[in-house]
Design a protein around this motif. Structure first.
Motif, PDB file in Angstrom:
ATOM      1  N   ARG A   6       0.990  -1.310  -0.001  1.00 46.57           N
ATOM      2  CA  ARG A   6       0.018  -0.141  -0.041  1.00 46.57           C
ATOM      3  C   ARG A   6       0.773   1.235   0.005  1.00 46.57           C
ATOM      4  O   ARG A   6       0.688   2.230  -0.796  1.00 46.57           O
ATOM      5  CB  ARG A   6      -0.882  -0.069   1.180  1.00 46.57           C
ATOM      6  N   ASP A   7       1.982   1.160   0.889  1.00 48.46           N
ATOM      7  CA  ASP A   7       2.884   2.491   0.994  1.00 48.46           C
ATOM      8  C   ASP A   7       3.548   2.687  -0.262  1.00 48.46           C
ATOM      9  O   ASP A   7       3.594   3.949  -0.541  1.00 48.46           O
ATOM     10  CB  ASP A   7       3.682   2.237   2.287  1.00 48.46           C
ATOM     11  N   ALA A   8       3.922   1.705  -0.778  1.00 45.98           N
ATOM     12  CA  ALA A   8       4.853   2.071  -2.090  1.00 45.98           C
ATOM     13  C   ALA A   8       4.268   2.073  -3.416  1.00 45.98           C
ATOM     14  O   ALA A   8       4.568   2.883  -4.177  1.00 45.98           O
ATOM     15  CB  ALA A   8       5.707   0.503  -2.154  1.00 45.98           C
ATOM     16  N   VAL A   9       2.905   1.606  -3.398  1.00 43.29           N
ATOM     17  CA  VAL A   9       2.086   1.613  -4.742  1.00 43.29           C
ATOM     18  C   VAL A   9       1.166   2.912  -4.758  1.00 43.29           C
ATOM     19  O   VAL A   9       1.095   3.651  -6.097  1.00 43.29           O
ATOM     20  CB  VAL A   9       1.347   0.217  -4.967  1.00 43.29           C
ATOM     21  N   PHE A  10       0.401   3.090  -3.789  1.00 44.03           N
ATOM     22  CA  PHE A  10      -0.593   3.913  -3.692  1.00 44.03           C
ATOM     23  C   PHE A  10      -0.249   5.242  -2.836  1.00 44.03           C
ATOM     24  O   PHE A  10      -0.019   5.259  -1.616  1.00 44.03           O
ATOM     25  CB  PHE A  10      -1.737   3.402  -2.910  1.00 44.03           C
ATOM     26  N   GLY A  11       0.064   6.096  -3.747  1.00 45.77           N
ATOM     27  CA  GLY A  11       0.364   7.512  -3.249  1.00 45.77           C
ATOM     28  C   GLY A  11      -1.105   8.292  -2.750  1.00 45.77           C
ATOM     29  O   GLY A  11      -2.140   7.848  -3.070  1.00 45.77           O
ATOM     30  N   GLY A  12      -0.881   9.621  -2.327  1.00 41.87           N
ATOM     31  CA  GLY A  12      -2.028  10.331  -1.884  1.00 41.87           C
ATOM     32  C   GLY A  12      -3.063  10.631  -2.793  1.00 41.87           C
ATOM     33  O   GLY A  12      -3.986  10.392  -2.802  1.00 41.87           O
TER      34      GLY A  12
END
Length: 328
Positions: A6-12
């Motif tokens: 989640r942290d690596a793929v999905f930015g704000g």
């Protein structure tokens, strides 16, 4: 998916876009469909779509019983074989993949490797480093270059087809071996179909883009590697299991063949493997696929598919269960 995914793929930006398309709590991650948490159980019971990624647990019958309203799975990565089970197809759940998005950086890596291999960039760099003076290119590299070289692609997959597209500006001949490639598709791609052994024996560079299947395991064994011409290069951005590592190591240790390996079997080689130090081997740590900023392309693909779903449209990259037996 895992928190790391989640942290690596999905930015704000991508999370905001998904939140605008659906009722979703983008802070909630599911790493265990059997978790006893009552809040999570309630959310799963109400879920109509799952957005999945690396680290997603299997969607088996037990998991699906907790999700009676589930209609679709949008996978923000490549292969769905790790979590999509037969139970999903029995429920007629729609499944989308971001494999097409992930194919782009792999194809770019491959094309760079092909061009550098024929140009003998790695060999030239080692020669320059050793001599610390002008290298006599005419004597030391009399046959290098990409002009009229033959490139053999094993697999007309998403990645293989993108490689073909990216190679169009170059003066290379492209051979393709793929039992599922029709003569019409080959003509449209502008490539020559070939039997595998013929392709191997005629190619200056052989690049692997076949899926990991029982039929493809160690398809490049000692006998097939021996068919490669002296000085040819093997590129593997597919799966390590396609190549007999011991057989390849013996070949490259003689200096007869070159190799560019982004996948090996085992995936992390023993620390004393000769492949780490041979000057005719470029070994990279599973680097070809989406990493860094490229991962956000996967999030964009997932958001695009979710938007199509909300509009009542079929997924652009819908997974065909009948094709999974011969695809990655």
């Amino acid at each position: 998916m895992s928190p790391e995914t989640r942290d690596a793929v999905f930015g704000g930006e991508s999370l905001a876009r998904i939140a605008a398309l659906a009722e979703v709590d983008t802070d909630v991650l599911v790493t265990d469909f059997g978790a006893p948490d009552p809040v999570l159980r309630r959310m799963l019971a109400e879920a109509e779509v799952l957005v999945t990624g690396w680290g997603c647990p299997p969607l088996d019958r037990a998991a699906l019983r907790r999700m009676p309203r589930l209609e679709a799975v949008v996978h923000a990565a490549g292969s769905v074989k790790h979590h999509i089970t037969g139970a999903c197809w029995e429920r007629d759940i729609q499944v989308s993949t971001a494999a097409a998005a992930n194919a782009l950086p792999v194809a770019e890596y491959t094309v760079a490797a092909i061009l550098f291999a024929n140009k003998r960039v790695l060999e030239g760099a080692h020669a320059y480093r050793r001599s610390r003076q002008r290298v006599n290119l005419l004597d030391g590299f009399p046959t290098v270059g990409n002009f009229r070289r033959t490139v053999g692609l094993v697999g007309a997959s998403r990645i293989g087809r993108r490689v073909i597209e990216l190679l169009r500006p170059f003066d290379v001949r492209i051979l393709v071996h793929d039992p599922y490639l029709s003569a019409r598709d080959a003509r449209e791609l502008g490539v020559e179909q070939s039997g595998l052994d013929s392709l191997v024996s005629r190619s200056d560079v052989v690049s692997l883009h076949a899926p990991e299947l029982p039929a493809t395991r160690r398809m490049f064994d000692a006998a097939r590697l021996s068919l490669m011409p002296d000085g040819a290069t093997l590129i593997n951005t597919a799966r390590g299991s396609l190549v007999d590592t011991d057989a390849l190591t013996k070949e490259v240790r003689t200096g007869r063949l070159h190799a560019v390996l982004d996948h090996t079997e085992p995936e992390v080689l023993p620390a004393d493997s000769p492949l780490f130090d041979l000057p005719n081997v470029l070994l990279t740590p599973h680097l070809a696929g989406s990493i860094g900023g490229e991962l956000h392309r996967l999030a964009d693909s997932a958001a695009d598919e979710l938007e199509r779903y909300t509009q009542g449209l079929t997924f652009r990259h819908r997974v065909d269960p009948d094709a999974l037996h011969h695809s990655a």
